[in-house]
Design a protein around this motif. Structure first.
Motif, PDB file in Angstrom:
ATOM      1  N   TYR A  19      -0.488  13.749  23.199  1.00  0.00           N
ATOM      2  CA  TYR A  19      -1.506  13.090  22.369  1.00  0.00           C
ATOM      3  C   TYR A  19      -1.046  12.941  20.918  1.00  0.00           C
ATOM      4  N   PHE A  20      -0.449  13.991  20.348  1.00  0.00           N
ATOM      5  CA  PHE A  20      -0.082  13.952  18.934  1.00  0.00           C
ATOM      6  C   PHE A  20       1.325  13.443  18.657  1.00  0.00           C
ATOM      7  N   PHE A  21       2.262  13.682  19.561  1.00  0.00           N
ATOM      8  CA  PHE A  21       3.655  13.397  19.252  1.00  0.00           C
ATOM      9  C   PHE A  21       4.295  12.279  20.069  1.00  0.00           C
ATOM     10  N   ARG A  54       0.143   9.881  16.243  1.00  0.00           N
ATOM     11  CA  ARG A  54      -0.865  10.509  15.388  1.00  0.00           C
ATOM     12  C   ARG A  54      -0.206  11.428  14.353  1.00  0.00           C
ATOM     13  N   TRP A  55       0.887  12.070  14.729  1.00  0.00           N
ATOM     14  CA  TRP A  55       1.611  12.920  13.791  1.00  0.00           C
ATOM     15  C   TRP A  55       2.206  12.068  12.665  1.00  0.00           C
ATOM     16  N   ASP A  56       2.757  10.887  13.009  1.00  0.00           N
ATOM     17  CA  ASP A  56       3.286   9.982  11.981  1.00  0.00           C
ATOM     18  C   ASP A  56       2.188   9.563  11.011  1.00  0.00           C
ATOM     19  N   ILE A  57       1.021   9.236  11.547  1.00  0.00           N
ATOM     20  CA  ILE A  57      -0.104   8.820  10.706  1.00  0.00           C
ATOM     21  C   ILE A  57      -0.520   9.964   9.792  1.00  0.00           C
ATOM     22  N   HIS A  58      -0.556  11.167  10.320  1.00  0.00           N
ATOM     23  CA  HIS A  58      -0.916  12.331   9.507  1.00  0.00           C
ATOM     24  C   HIS A  58       0.059  12.490   8.338  1.00  0.00           C
ATOM     25  N   ARG A  59       1.343  12.410   8.629  1.00  0.00           N
ATOM     26  CA  ARG A  59       2.366  12.553   7.581  1.00  0.00           C
ATOM     27  C   ARG A  59       2.307  11.400   6.578  1.00  0.00           C
ATOM     28  N   LEU A  60       2.127  10.175   7.085  1.00  0.00           N
ATOM     29  CA  LEU A  60       2.114   9.011   6.201  1.00  0.00           C
ATOM     30  C   LEU A  60       0.866   8.933   5.340  1.00  0.00           C
ATOM     31  N   SER A  61      -0.253   9.419   5.843  1.00  0.00           N
ATOM     32  CA  SER A  61      -1.485   9.323   5.054  1.00  0.00           C
ATOM     33  C   SER A  61      -1.369  10.102   3.755  1.00  0.00           C
ATOM     34  N   GLU A 120      -2.747   0.546   2.199  1.00  0.00           N
ATOM     35  CA  GLU A 120      -4.137   0.799   1.815  1.00  0.00           C
ATOM     36  C   GLU A 120      -4.927   1.379   2.977  1.00  0.00           C
ATOM     37  N   MET A 121      -4.625   0.898   4.202  1.00  0.00           N
ATOM     38  CA  MET A 121      -5.314   1.397   5.372  1.00  0.00           C
ATOM     39  C   MET A 121      -4.984   2.872   5.589  1.00  0.00           C
ATOM     40  N   LEU A 122      -3.710   3.228   5.442  1.00  0.00           N
ATOM     41  CA  LEU A 122      -3.297   4.617   5.644  1.00  0.00           C
ATOM     42  C   LEU A 122      -3.834   5.540   4.577  1.00  0.00           C
ATOM     43  N   SER A 123      -3.974   5.019   3.338  1.00  0.00           N
ATOM     44  CA  SER A 123      -4.465   5.874   2.272  1.00  0.00           C
ATOM     45  C   SER A 123      -5.986   5.941   2.236  1.00  0.00           C
ATOM     46  N   GLY A 124      -6.645   5.167   3.116  1.00  0.00           N
ATOM     47  CA  GLY A 124      -8.090   5.248   3.240  1.00  0.00           C
ATOM     48  C   GLY A 124      -8.857   4.485   2.181  1.00  0.00           C
TER      49      GLY A 124
END
Length: 125
Positions: A19-21, A54-61, A120-124
């Motif tokens: 799920y995460f990786f 999801r891990w990439d998104i977590h790191r990139l955010s 902008e999407m990743l930074s919310g």
């Protein structure tokens, strides 16, 4: 009973890892988790598999906020050549990140404005 418990724990760990990786997200899935309503509206129009987990998104955010703020600061630089040099420096730093390279390879035809929208999407925002 013990074997069943161990099997359940192992299955949970494997599912969590997948799920995460391993499981990659589409642009729509990323936009749905964003607070940016415009991005959430337009993402289905050009939906594709981003290659990001999801891990990439977590790191990139976490990095996206910094990169976005630095990009905004470049707008206040008066000289065009200095502004361009600073923007290239930020883009170079972003491209050195493996997660950004995953998405940039898939977004090659979309251009700078789409990359900015993704930031902008990743930074919310």
């Amino acid at each position: 009973m013990r074997v069943l418990f161990l099997a359940l724990v192992a299955a949970t760990l494997v599912f969590g890892y997948y799920y995460f990786f391993v499981d990659t997200l589409t642009l729509t899935e990323i936009a749905e988790s964003s607070e940016n309503q415009t991005a959430a509206f337009f993402a289905p129009l050009m939906d594709f598999d981003t290659g990001l987990t999801r891990w990439d998104i977590h790191r990139l955010s976490g990095k996206a906020d910094t990169w976005s703020a630095r990009w905004d600061e470049t707008r206040s630089i008066p000289g065009l050549s200095e502004r361009t040099a600073e923007q290239k420096k930020i883009l170079s730093e972003m491209m050195s990140d493996p997660s950004v390279r995953k998405i940039s390879d898939r977004m090659a035809g979309f251009g700078e404005s789409s990359a900015r929208a993704l930031l902008e999407m990743l930074s919310g925002r």
